[in-house]
Scaffold this motif. Structure first.
Motif, PDB file in Angstrom:
ATOM      1  N   MET A 145     -13.223  -7.387 -68.067  1.00 38.91           N
ATOM      2  CA  MET A 145     -13.751  -6.867 -66.861  1.00 38.91           C
ATOM      3  C   MET A 145     -15.213  -7.302 -66.440  1.00 38.91           C
ATOM      4  O   MET A 145     -16.185  -6.664 -65.966  1.00 38.91           O
ATOM      5  CB  MET A 145     -13.624  -5.358 -66.816  1.00 38.91           C
ATOM      6  CG  MET A 145     -12.587  -4.831 -67.231  1.00 38.91           C
ATOM      7  SD  MET A 145     -12.450  -3.104 -67.188  1.00 38.91           S
ATOM      8  CE  MET A 145     -12.587  -2.396 -65.439  1.00 38.91           C
ATOM      9  N   VAL A 146     -15.353  -8.563 -66.402  1.00 39.90           N
ATOM     10  CA  VAL A 146     -16.612  -9.315 -66.269  1.00 39.90           C
ATOM     11  C   VAL A 146     -16.986  -9.058 -64.590  1.00 39.90           C
ATOM     12  O   VAL A 146     -18.183  -9.063 -64.461  1.00 39.90           O
ATOM     13  CB  VAL A 146     -16.412 -10.835 -66.308  1.00 39.90           C
ATOM     14  CG1 VAL A 146     -17.860 -11.672 -65.874  1.00 39.90           C
ATOM     15  CG2 VAL A 146     -16.139 -11.354 -67.816  1.00 39.90           C
ATOM     16  N   GLY A 147     -16.177  -8.797 -63.915  1.00 41.48           N
ATOM     17  CA  GLY A 147     -16.490  -8.477 -62.491  1.00 41.48           C
ATOM     18  C   GLY A 147     -17.213  -7.371 -62.243  1.00 41.48           C
ATOM     19  O   GLY A 147     -18.079  -7.490 -61.343  1.00 41.48           O
ATOM     20  N   ARG A 148     -17.172  -6.378 -63.230  1.00 40.67           N
ATOM     21  CA  ARG A 148     -18.010  -5.253 -63.169  1.00 40.67           C
ATOM     22  C   ARG A 148     -19.772  -5.694 -63.056  1.00 40.67           C
ATOM     23  O   ARG A 148     -20.597  -4.931 -62.510  1.00 40.67           O
ATOM     24  CB  ARG A 148     -17.963  -4.304 -64.290  1.00 40.67           C
ATOM     25  CG  ARG A 148     -16.329  -3.706 -64.203  1.00 40.67           C
ATOM     26  CD  ARG A 148     -16.125  -2.835 -65.540  1.00 40.67           C
ATOM     27  NE  ARG A 148     -16.977  -1.793 -65.360  1.00 40.67           N
ATOM     28  CZ  ARG A 148     -17.035  -0.788 -66.592  1.00 40.67           C
ATOM     29  NH1 ARG A 148     -16.108  -0.899 -67.678  1.00 40.67           N
ATOM     30  NH2 ARG A 148     -17.837   0.224 -66.311  1.00 40.67           N
ATOM     31  N   LEU A 149     -19.951  -6.891 -63.781  1.00 42.50           N
ATOM     32  CA  LEU A 149     -21.362  -7.130 -63.932  1.00 42.50           C
ATOM     33  C   LEU A 149     -21.901  -7.575 -62.565  1.00 42.50           C
ATOM     34  O   LEU A 149     -23.046  -7.523 -62.215  1.00 42.50           O
ATOM     35  CB  LEU A 149     -21.386  -8.289 -65.034  1.00 42.50           C
ATOM     36  CG  LEU A 149     -21.220  -8.008 -66.454  1.00 42.50           C
ATOM     37  CD1 LEU A 149     -21.204  -9.216 -67.064  1.00 42.50           C
ATOM     38  CD2 LEU A 149     -22.135  -6.998 -66.914  1.00 42.50           C
ATOM     39  N   VAL A 150     -21.025  -8.138 -61.596  1.00 39.83           N
ATOM     40  CA  VAL A 150     -21.392  -8.555 -60.167  1.00 39.83           C
ATOM     41  C   VAL A 150     -20.540  -7.905 -59.125  1.00 39.83           C
ATOM     42  O   VAL A 150     -20.641  -8.503 -58.178  1.00 39.83           O
ATOM     43  CB  VAL A 150     -21.211 -10.239 -60.377  1.00 39.83           C
ATOM     44  CG1 VAL A 150     -22.127 -10.844 -61.336  1.00 39.83           C
ATOM     45  CG2 VAL A 150     -19.779 -10.398 -60.605  1.00 39.83           C
ATOM     46  N   GLU A 151     -20.239  -6.808 -59.328  1.00 34.81           N
ATOM     47  CA  GLU A 151     -19.426  -6.088 -58.462  1.00 34.81           C
ATOM     48  C   GLU A 151     -20.021  -5.945 -57.049  1.00 34.81           C
ATOM     49  O   GLU A 151     -19.243  -5.782 -56.192  1.00 34.81           O
ATOM     50  CB  GLU A 151     -18.700  -4.693 -58.732  1.00 34.81           C
ATOM     51  CG  GLU A 151     -19.791  -3.765 -59.122  1.00 34.81           C
ATOM     52  CD  GLU A 151     -19.252  -2.608 -60.129  1.00 34.81           C
ATOM     53  OE1 GLU A 151     -17.885  -2.557 -60.278  1.00 34.81           O
ATOM     54  OE2 GLU A 151     -19.999  -1.533 -60.391  1.00 34.81           O
TER      55      GLU A 151
END
Length: 254
Positions: free
Chosen positions: A189-195
């Motif tokens: 869920m890498v997108g959570r870092l740059v959401e």
């Protein structure tokens, strides 16, 4: 230096072991300089200080601030740098409005990596809490891999556009960026870092690659961290980035 800084009045920034003041010294940098006042060092730290000054003085790269001079008297140590009117990377990332977009941050990351690879030092942030490799606090040899660790933290900050440690506005599990990045990557869920970053969300392939590189750089075991030359190649996309080990992998072997 007291006269040059007007009595050390104008603070440009501070870290865990130093404070930087604005000063005026001759005609260099338009007359302006940045004076870094280090915390008083123990007598046995003087040799390390001298070594680090020699390293900094020997560097000459367009991406690194130049050392103008050094003042050392007893336990008092000051480093005089050229003054950068646009501020530090931290100011650009955390104080500027608007902050640099994702594509600009990606280019900055590559530029910083090239500078570290060519000079083999990140002395400027080595003493700052949060950037220091764990071997500094353990009975372990200190090698250039400590600079790889420091760069890894900076890289993750550039990706996420936030400090390595933040309390305000973050949940407990999100406060330490390195740990949060490990968790998000492990959960896919890498997108959570740059959401909250629309541009980064549209470029998640590169975001994930940069995060993986950052996680390789901050490995607990220095032997697992890549050399900076390889880091540059990975950032540029010339070398494939494999899956980094989880933090538990190292804990289970010590």
């Amino acid at each position: 230096m007291e006269s040059a800084t007007g009595g050390f009045k104008q603070v440009l920034g501070s870290g865990a072991s130093s404070t930087v003041y604005k000063g005026v010294l001759g005609e260099r940098s338009g007359g302006n300089v940045a004076v870094k006042v280090l915390d008083k060092l123990r007598e046995d730290d003087n040799r390390e200080f001298t070594t680090e000054v020699k390293v900094i003085a020997g560097t000459n790269h367009k991406n690194l601030v130049k050392l103008v001079g050094v003042c050392s008297e007893g336990k008092n140590h000051l480093l005089v740098y050229e003054y950068m009117s646009n501020g530090s990377l931290a100011s650009l990332l955390f104080k500027a409005d608007p902050r640099p977009n994702w594509y600009t941050r990606a280019q900055i990351a590559i530029s910083v990596a090239r500078g570290v690879e060519q000079t083999r030092t990140m002395t400027a942030i080595r003493g700052t809490k949060g950037y220091v490799a764990p071997e500094w606090f353990r009975n372990m040899a200190i090698t250039t891999k400590v600079d790889v660790y420091s760069f890894g933290v900076v890289l993750l900050e550039l990706v996420c556009c936030r400090r390595g440690f933040e309390m305000e506005g973050y949940e407990e599990e999100e406060m330490v960026l390195v740990d949060w990045a490990h968790e998000c990557y492990g959960d896919r869920m890498v997108g959570r870092l740059v959401e909250k970053d629309e541009e980064a969300m549209k470029d998640l392939v590169k975001v994930e690659r940069f995060v993986k590189i950052g996680l390789w750089c901050v490995q607990e075991d220095p032997c697992l961290r890549p050399e900076m030359k390889k880091v540059v190649h990975m950032l540029e996309g010339a070398v494939e980035v494999s899956v980094p080990p989880s933090p538990a992998s190292y804990i289970n072997t010590v």
